[in-house]
Design a protein around this motif. Structure first.
Motif, mmCIF file in Angstrom:
data_model
loop_
_atom_site.group_PDB
_atom_site.id
_atom_site.type_symbol
_atom_site.label_atom_id
_atom_site.label_comp_id
_atom_site.label_asym_id
_atom_site.label_seq_id
_atom_site.Cartn_x
_atom_site.Cartn_y
_atom_site.Cartn_z
ATOM 1 N N ALA A 95 0.830 -1.233 0.059
ATOM 2 C CA ALA A 95 0.025 -0.089 0.001
ATOM 3 C C ALA A 95 0.945 1.253 0.077
ATOM 4 O O ALA A 95 0.477 2.278 -0.596
ATOM 5 N N LEU A 96 2.015 1.191 0.718
ATOM 6 C CA LEU A 96 2.790 2.550 0.611
ATOM 7 C C LEU A 96 3.492 2.569 -0.513
ATOM 8 O O LEU A 96 3.637 3.760 -1.044
ATOM 9 N N GLY A 97 3.867 1.716 -1.282
ATOM 10 C CA GLY A 97 4.346 1.758 -2.586
ATOM 11 C C GLY A 97 3.348 2.043 -3.711
ATOM 12 O O GLY A 97 3.780 2.834 -4.442
ATOM 13 N N PHE A 98 2.391 1.749 -3.388
ATOM 14 C CA PHE A 98 1.260 2.008 -4.369
ATOM 15 C C PHE A 98 0.888 3.457 -4.154
ATOM 16 O O PHE A 98 0.578 4.129 -5.059
ATOM 17 N N ARG A 99 0.907 4.082 -2.860
ATOM 18 C CA ARG A 99 0.608 5.519 -2.594
ATOM 19 C C ARG A 99 1.625 6.337 -3.304
ATOM 20 O O ARG A 99 1.382 7.513 -3.853
ATOM 21 N N ARG A 100 3.034 5.866 -3.341
ATOM 22 C CA ARG A 100 4.232 6.540 -3.699
ATOM 23 C C ARG A 100 3.882 6.719 -5.449
ATOM 24 O O ARG A 100 3.987 7.694 -5.719
ATOM 25 N N VAL A 101 3.345 5.755 -6.215
ATOM 26 C CA VAL A 101 3.186 5.621 -7.535
ATOM 27 C C VAL A 101 2.035 6.834 -7.583
ATOM 28 O O VAL A 101 2.098 7.515 -8.466
ATOM 29 N N CYS A 102 1.125 6.661 -6.992
ATOM 30 C CA CYS A 102 -0.171 7.428 -7.137
ATOM 31 C C CYS A 102 0.205 9.114 -6.898
ATOM 32 O O CYS A 102 -0.099 9.810 -7.708
ATOM 33 N N ASP A 103 1.033 9.289 -5.816
ATOM 34 C CA ASP A 103 1.408 10.748 -5.613
ATOM 35 C C ASP A 103 2.528 11.107 -6.915
ATOM 36 O O ASP A 103 2.443 12.253 -7.353
ATOM 37 N N ARG A 104 3.361 10.212 -7.342
ATOM 38 C CA ARG A 104 4.055 10.559 -8.559
ATOM 39 C C ARG A 104 3.252 10.794 -9.950
ATOM 40 O O ARG A 104 3.500 11.846 -10.638
ATOM 41 N N ILE A 105 2.262 10.116 -9.980
ATOM 42 C CA ILE A 105 1.207 10.326 -11.116
ATOM 43 C C ILE A 105 0.799 11.459 -11.160
ATOM 44 O O ILE A 105 0.663 12.223 -11.935
ATOM 45 N N SER A 106 0.395 12.041 -9.939
ATOM 46 C CA SER A 106 -0.405 13.147 -9.793
ATOM 47 C C SER A 106 0.432 14.529 -9.985
ATOM 48 O O SER A 106 0.062 15.311 -10.526
ATOM 49 N N GLU A 107 1.769 14.243 -9.510
ATOM 50 C CA GLU A 107 2.761 15.309 -9.715
ATOM 51 C C GLU A 107 3.094 15.393 -11.128
ATOM 52 O O GLU A 107 3.004 16.566 -11.809
ATOM 53 N N LEU A 108 3.221 14.266 -12.004
ATOM 54 C CA LEU A 108 3.425 14.374 -13.339
ATOM 55 C C LEU A 108 2.329 15.027 -14.174
ATOM 56 O O LEU A 108 2.632 15.905 -15.175
ATOM 57 N N GLU A 109 1.145 14.794 -13.863
ATOM 58 C CA GLU A 109 -0.161 15.245 -14.257
ATOM 59 C C GLU A 109 -0.136 16.667 -14.252
ATOM 60 O O GLU A 109 -0.310 17.478 -15.088
ATOM 61 N N MET A 110 0.299 17.208 -13.078
ATOM 62 C CA MET A 110 0.623 18.706 -12.765
ATOM 63 C C MET A 110 1.525 19.368 -13.558
ATOM 64 O O MET A 110 1.318 20.503 -14.264
ATOM 65 N N VAL A 111 2.576 18.715 -13.775
ATOM 66 C CA VAL A 111 3.578 19.121 -14.934
ATOM 67 C C VAL A 111 3.156 19.121 -15.956
ATOM 68 O O VAL A 111 3.518 20.109 -16.774
ATOM 69 N N ILE A 112 2.555 18.345 -16.594
ATOM 70 C CA ILE A 112 2.157 18.315 -18.011
ATOM 71 C C ILE A 112 0.987 19.504 -18.048
ATOM 72 O O ILE A 112 0.921 20.096 -19.231
ATOM 73 N N GLU A 113 0.034 19.414 -17.195
ATOM 74 C CA GLU A 113 -0.792 20.578 -17.309
ATOM 75 C C GLU A 113 -0.366 22.163 -17.128
ATOM 76 O O GLU A 113 -0.568 22.864 -18.040
ATOM 77 N N ALA A 114 1.095 22.395 -16.413
ATOM 78 C CA ALA A 114 1.680 23.473 -16.407
ATOM 79 C C ALA A 114 2.265 23.944 -17.912
ATOM 80 O O ALA A 114 2.225 24.830 -18.302
ATOM 81 N N GLN A 115 2.779 22.615 -18.275
ATOM 82 C CA GLN A 115 3.432 22.824 -19.596
ATOM 83 C C GLN A 115 2.417 23.127 -20.734
ATOM 84 O O GLN A 115 2.580 23.812 -21.661
#
Length: 123
Positions: A95-115
């Protein structure tokens, strides 16, 4: 004849079946350390659960003292409990590993949105 072993199997069988379903489903994706921990835990829990009625049928009639029977029941109970604990540790690590993956996905989505926003501003 009192058969607490069979009743405990009926009580805990759905839990162990659910653990097996989870381990198989997670194992189809990625088999890391948490998955192996969960697999070992569910194997131990299953062996502990299955050993109780086997001991009751095969060993109980041959035992001479009730204290020997108590040690067998305690041993299978500890075996099953340790397996469940090991499964829970693996599940928490997964679950902790899955949460890290989800956090990373949302972070990358914000970067793409900003770009995309920056590209939209350029003439």
């Amino acid at each position: 004849m009192n058969m607490p072993g069979f009743f405990s199997v009926l009580l805990f069988a759905p839990v162990v079946v659910a653990q097996w379903i989870g381990v198989v489903a997670i194992g189809r994706g990625r088999r890391g350390g948490p998955w192996w921990c969960m697999l070992m835990g569910v194997i131990l829990a299953t062996l502990g659960m299955v050993a109780l009625p086997i001991i009751q049928l095969g060993i109980m009639p041959r035992l001479s003292s009730p204290s020997q029977l108590a040690y067998f029941f305690l041993g299978t109970g500890l075996f099953s409990s340790f397996g469940s604990l090991l499964f829970m540790v693996g599940f928490a690590m997964h679950a902790l590993g899955f949460r890290r993956v989800c956090d990373r996905i949302s972070e990358l989505e914000m970067v793409i949105e900003a770009q995309n926003e920056q590209l939209g501003r350029q003439p």
